[in-house]
Design a protein around this motif. Structure first.
Motif, PDB file in Angstrom:
ATOM      1  N   LEU A  33       0.974  -1.285  -0.026  1.00  0.00           N
ATOM      2  CA  LEU A  33       0.152   0.021  -0.040  1.00  0.00           C
ATOM      3  C   LEU A  33       0.897   1.153   0.025  1.00  0.00           C
ATOM      4  O   LEU A  33       0.351   2.318  -0.407  1.00  0.00           O
ATOM      5  CB  LEU A  33      -0.962   0.015   1.249  1.00  0.00           C
ATOM      6  CG  LEU A  33      -1.980  -1.132   1.294  1.00  0.00           C
ATOM      7  CD1 LEU A  33      -2.799  -1.034   2.747  1.00  0.00           C
ATOM      8  CD2 LEU A  33      -2.822  -1.145  -0.149  1.00  0.00           C
ATOM      9  N   VAL A  34       1.871   1.151   0.559  1.00  0.00           N
ATOM     10  CA  VAL A  34       2.979   2.214   0.481  1.00  0.00           C
ATOM     11  C   VAL A  34       4.330   1.865  -0.113  1.00  0.00           C
ATOM     12  O   VAL A  34       4.683   0.625   0.358  1.00  0.00           O
ATOM     13  CB  VAL A  34       3.280   2.868   1.816  1.00  0.00           C
ATOM     14  CG1 VAL A  34       1.822   3.659   2.180  1.00  0.00           C
ATOM     15  CG2 VAL A  34       3.715   2.138   2.899  1.00  0.00           C
ATOM     16  N   LYS A  35       5.060   2.608  -0.574  1.00  0.00           N
ATOM     17  CA  LYS A  35       6.375   2.288  -0.877  1.00  0.00           C
ATOM     18  C   LYS A  35       7.548   2.141   0.166  1.00  0.00           C
ATOM     19  O   LYS A  35       7.838   3.064   0.816  1.00  0.00           O
ATOM     20  CB  LYS A  35       7.118   3.140  -2.046  1.00  0.00           C
ATOM     21  CG  LYS A  35       6.225   3.184  -3.467  1.00  0.00           C
ATOM     22  CD  LYS A  35       6.965   3.703  -4.551  1.00  0.00           C
ATOM     23  CE  LYS A  35       5.832   3.564  -5.637  1.00  0.00           C
ATOM     24  NZ  LYS A  35       6.375   4.450  -6.712  1.00  0.00           N
ATOM     25  N   SER A  36       7.752   1.029   0.638  1.00  0.00           N
ATOM     26  CA  SER A  36       8.393   0.903   1.981  1.00  0.00           C
ATOM     27  C   SER A  36       9.935   1.396   1.852  1.00  0.00           C
ATOM     28  O   SER A  36      10.457   2.184   2.777  1.00  0.00           O
ATOM     29  CB  SER A  36       8.237  -0.712   2.481  1.00  0.00           C
ATOM     30  OG  SER A  36       8.769  -1.356   1.497  1.00  0.00           O
ATOM     31  N   THR A  37      10.596   1.121   0.674  1.00  0.00           N
ATOM     32  CA  THR A  37      11.741   1.433   0.459  1.00  0.00           C
ATOM     33  C   THR A  37      11.882   3.179   0.606  1.00  0.00           C
ATOM     34  O   THR A  37      12.761   3.652   1.039  1.00  0.00           O
ATOM     35  CB  THR A  37      12.572   1.092  -0.651  1.00  0.00           C
ATOM     36  OG1 THR A  37      11.795   1.202  -1.943  1.00  0.00           O
ATOM     37  CG2 THR A  37      12.648  -0.579  -0.859  1.00  0.00           C
ATOM     38  N   LYS A  38      10.850   3.663  -0.036  1.00  0.00           N
ATOM     39  CA  LYS A  38      11.053   5.196  -0.198  1.00  0.00           C
ATOM     40  C   LYS A  38      10.585   5.573   1.361  1.00  0.00           C
ATOM     41  O   LYS A  38      11.551   6.625   1.961  1.00  0.00           O
ATOM     42  CB  LYS A  38       9.698   5.508  -0.879  1.00  0.00           C
ATOM     43  CG  LYS A  38       9.555   7.026  -1.012  1.00  0.00           C
ATOM     44  CD  LYS A  38       8.433   7.471  -1.722  1.00  0.00           C
ATOM     45  CE  LYS A  38       8.066   8.985  -1.515  1.00  0.00           C
ATOM     46  NZ  LYS A  38       6.688   9.427  -2.274  1.00  0.00           N
ATOM     47  N   TRP A  39       9.907   5.054   2.153  1.00  0.00           N
ATOM     48  CA  TRP A  39       9.719   5.454   3.650  1.00  0.00           C
ATOM     49  C   TRP A  39      10.911   5.173   4.425  1.00  0.00           C
ATOM     50  O   TRP A  39      11.472   6.087   5.378  1.00  0.00           O
ATOM     51  CB  TRP A  39       8.371   4.821   4.271  1.00  0.00           C
ATOM     52  CG  TRP A  39       7.210   5.603   3.910  1.00  0.00           C
ATOM     53  CD1 TRP A  39       6.255   5.284   2.516  1.00  0.00           C
ATOM     54  CD2 TRP A  39       6.633   6.555   4.402  1.00  0.00           C
ATOM     55  NE1 TRP A  39       5.418   6.444   2.921  1.00  0.00           N
ATOM     56  CE2 TRP A  39       5.752   7.096   3.933  1.00  0.00           C
ATOM     57  CE3 TRP A  39       7.341   7.212   5.803  1.00  0.00           C
ATOM     58  CZ2 TRP A  39       4.760   8.177   4.378  1.00  0.00           C
ATOM     59  CZ3 TRP A  39       6.613   8.355   6.207  1.00  0.00           C
ATOM     60  CH2 TRP A  39       5.430   9.024   5.489  1.00  0.00           C
ATOM     61  N   HIS A  68      19.265  -4.436  23.681  1.00  0.00           N
ATOM     62  CA  HIS A  68      18.018  -3.618  24.357  1.00  0.00           C
ATOM     63  C   HIS A  68      18.143  -2.145  24.399  1.00  0.00           C
ATOM     64  O   HIS A  68      16.894  -1.516  24.868  1.00  0.00           O
ATOM     65  CB  HIS A  68      17.677  -4.348  25.676  1.00  0.00           C
ATOM     66  CG  HIS A  68      18.625  -4.173  26.660  1.00  0.00           C
ATOM     67  ND1 HIS A  68      19.699  -4.972  26.739  1.00  0.00           N
ATOM     68  CD2 HIS A  68      18.740  -3.324  27.616  1.00  0.00           C
ATOM     69  CE1 HIS A  68      20.459  -4.560  27.935  1.00  0.00           C
ATOM     70  NE2 HIS A  68      19.946  -3.619  28.603  1.00  0.00           N
ATOM     71  N   HIS A  69      19.296  -1.497  24.325  1.00  0.00           N
ATOM     72  CA  HIS A  69      19.317  -0.007  24.447  1.00  0.00           C
ATOM     73  C   HIS A  69      18.796   0.540  23.210  1.00  0.00           C
ATOM     74  O   HIS A  69      18.593   1.642  23.195  1.00  0.00           O
ATOM     75  CB  HIS A  69      21.122   0.287  24.567  1.00  0.00           C
ATOM     76  CG  HIS A  69      21.414   0.007  25.955  1.00  0.00           C
ATOM     77  ND1 HIS A  69      22.847  -0.826  26.285  1.00  0.00           N
ATOM     78  CD2 HIS A  69      21.110  -0.007  27.274  1.00  0.00           C
ATOM     79  CE1 HIS A  69      23.132  -0.979  27.395  1.00  0.00           C
ATOM     80  NE2 HIS A  69      21.871  -0.481  28.102  1.00  0.00           N
ATOM     81  N   LYS A  70      18.885  -0.311  21.952  1.00  0.00           N
ATOM     82  CA  LYS A  70      18.661   0.361  20.953  1.00  0.00           C
ATOM     83  C   LYS A  70      17.141   0.536  20.704  1.00  0.00           C
ATOM     84  O   LYS A  70      16.104  -0.375  21.144  1.00  0.00           O
ATOM     85  CB  LYS A  70      19.237  -0.414  19.518  1.00  0.00           C
ATOM     86  CG  LYS A  70      20.816  -0.351  19.761  1.00  0.00           C
ATOM     87  CD  LYS A  70      21.518  -1.080  18.652  1.00  0.00           C
ATOM     88  CE  LYS A  70      22.886  -0.877  18.916  1.00  0.00           C
ATOM     89  NZ  LYS A  70      23.689  -1.321  17.644  1.00  0.00           N
ATOM     90  N   ILE A  71      16.647   1.295  19.609  1.00  0.00           N
ATOM     91  CA  ILE A  71      15.212   1.663  19.319  1.00  0.00           C
ATOM     92  C   ILE A  71      14.928   1.009  18.052  1.00  0.00           C
ATOM     93  O   ILE A  71      15.682   1.454  17.145  1.00  0.00           O
ATOM     94  CB  ILE A  71      14.800   2.987  19.208  1.00  0.00           C
ATOM     95  CG1 ILE A  71      15.275   3.767  20.731  1.00  0.00           C
ATOM     96  CG2 ILE A  71      13.451   3.171  18.896  1.00  0.00           C
ATOM     97  CD1 ILE A  71      14.403   2.989  21.828  1.00  0.00           C
ATOM     98  N   SER A  72      14.069   0.057  17.763  1.00  0.00           N
ATOM     99  CA  SER A  72      13.616  -0.523  16.486  1.00  0.00           C
ATOM    100  C   SER A  72      12.437   0.290  15.960  1.00  0.00           C
ATOM    101  O   SER A  72      11.592   0.612  16.536  1.00  0.00           O
ATOM    102  CB  SER A  72      13.444  -2.140  16.657  1.00  0.00           C
ATOM    103  OG  SER A  72      12.325  -2.157  17.471  1.00  0.00           O
ATOM    104  N   VAL A  73      12.867   0.627  14.690  1.00  0.00           N
ATOM    105  CA  VAL A  73      11.678   1.416  13.705  1.00  0.00           C
ATOM    106  C   VAL A  73      11.585   0.201  12.736  1.00  0.00           C
ATOM    107  O   VAL A  73      12.498   0.022  11.842  1.00  0.00           O
ATOM    108  CB  VAL A  73      12.382   2.846  13.352  1.00  0.00           C
ATOM    109  CG1 VAL A  73      11.207   3.338  12.372  1.00  0.00           C
ATOM    110  CG2 VAL A  73      12.576   3.565  14.723  1.00  0.00           C
ATOM    111  N   VAL A  74      10.428  -0.250  12.472  1.00  0.00           N
ATOM    112  CA  VAL A  74      10.169  -1.092  11.579  1.00  0.00           C
ATOM    113  C   VAL A  74       9.013  -0.668  10.519  1.00  0.00           C
ATOM    114  O   VAL A  74       8.082  -0.172  10.821  1.00  0.00           O
ATOM    115  CB  VAL A  74       9.983  -2.602  11.968  1.00  0.00           C
ATOM    116  CG1 VAL A  74       9.450  -3.730  10.677  1.00  0.00           C
ATOM    117  CG2 VAL A  74      10.812  -3.026  12.839  1.00  0.00           C
ATOM    118  N   ILE A  75       9.215  -0.709   9.207  1.00  0.00           N
ATOM    119  CA  ILE A  75       8.133  -0.001   8.387  1.00  0.00           C
ATOM    120  C   ILE A  75       7.517  -1.403   7.534  1.00  0.00           C
ATOM    121  O   ILE A  75       8.416  -2.179   6.902  1.00  0.00           O
ATOM    122  CB  ILE A  75       9.001   0.715   7.193  1.00  0.00           C
ATOM    123  CG1 ILE A  75       9.554   2.017   8.040  1.00  0.00           C
ATOM    124  CG2 ILE A  75       8.147   1.365   6.105  1.00  0.00           C
ATOM    125  CD1 ILE A  75      10.747   2.838   7.367  1.00  0.00           C
ATOM    126  N   ALA A  76       6.434  -1.229   7.389  1.00  0.00           N
ATOM    127  CA  ALA A  76       5.757  -2.371   6.590  1.00  0.00           C
ATOM    128  C   ALA A  76       4.765  -1.540   5.629  1.00  0.00           C
ATOM    129  O   ALA A  76       3.981  -0.709   5.938  1.00  0.00           O
ATOM    130  CB  ALA A  76       4.718  -3.254   7.490  1.00  0.00           C
TER     131      ALA A  76
END
Length: 196
Positions: A33-39, A68-76
């Protein structure tokens, strides 16, 4: 000899944000629905421009940066979430909102049957969408024999608070936005809370 217990300087290579995006575009996913590589690219640029990793490093009170100190940002690219955005600290998920043209609808009920989220009810008239259940896929539109169902422009649904590990937790929806500026405004608030 006395040990130096002061906090060591962390390496510039210790990125504090793990950014991941789905592979839908590369795999010709029919649900995209959205271009994940662009995001992914826009998000990486935004993180760098705003020095998010550096700000997060200042909050670490340890000699070594652990996972566990790091923040995960995941795009779908769609609500199926193959890239696991729902268990990330921050998930950005493509979505759309279905709408119906009542004059074209024959109340056949095909959309209700195909909906994986039981978000559609057809009782002798046009479908009624339960917006709290609807994740914004495209199955209802694709199955409609009269093309009565249309979709809104795609947007990003933002999840926060997901967690993997021994005590996993699904993130909660905190916003639905349509433009990059709107999405990054929400991300800015999230990261401000994390670095204060």
């Amino acid at each position: 000899m006395k040990k130096d217990l002061s906090k060591p300087a962390l390496s510039k290579n210790d990125n504090m944000v793990i950014l991941t995006a789905c592979q839908g575009e590369q795999r010709n996913c029919p649900n995209l629905l959205v271009k994940s590589t662009k995001w992914e690219s826009m998000t990486a640029d935004w993180l760098e421009k705003n020095k998010i990793s550096e700000k997060l490093k200042k909050t670490i009170n340890s000699k070594k940066i652990l996972r566990h100190h790091k923040i995960s940002v995941v795009i779908a690219g769609c609500p199926n979430g193959c890239s696991k955005p729902y268990t990330a600290n921050i998930g950005l998920v493509g979505f759309v909102k279905p709408d119906v043209e009542p004059d074209l609808c024959t109340a056949c009920g095909e959309c209700e049957i195909v909906c994986p989220d039981t978000a559609i009810t057809v009782n002798g008239g046009p479908p009624v969408f339960d917006r709290d259940k609807c994740l914004g896929c495209i199955k209802c539109r694709d199955i409609c024999p009269t093309n009565a169902i249309s979709l809104s422009e795609s947007g990003i649904r933002i999840f926060e608070g997901g967690k993997q590990g021994r005590h996993p937790k699904l993130g909660e929806i905190i916003a639905e936005k349509n433009t990059p500026d709107e999405v990054f405004e929400v991300l800015n608030k999230i990261f401000e809370n994390l670095t204060d």
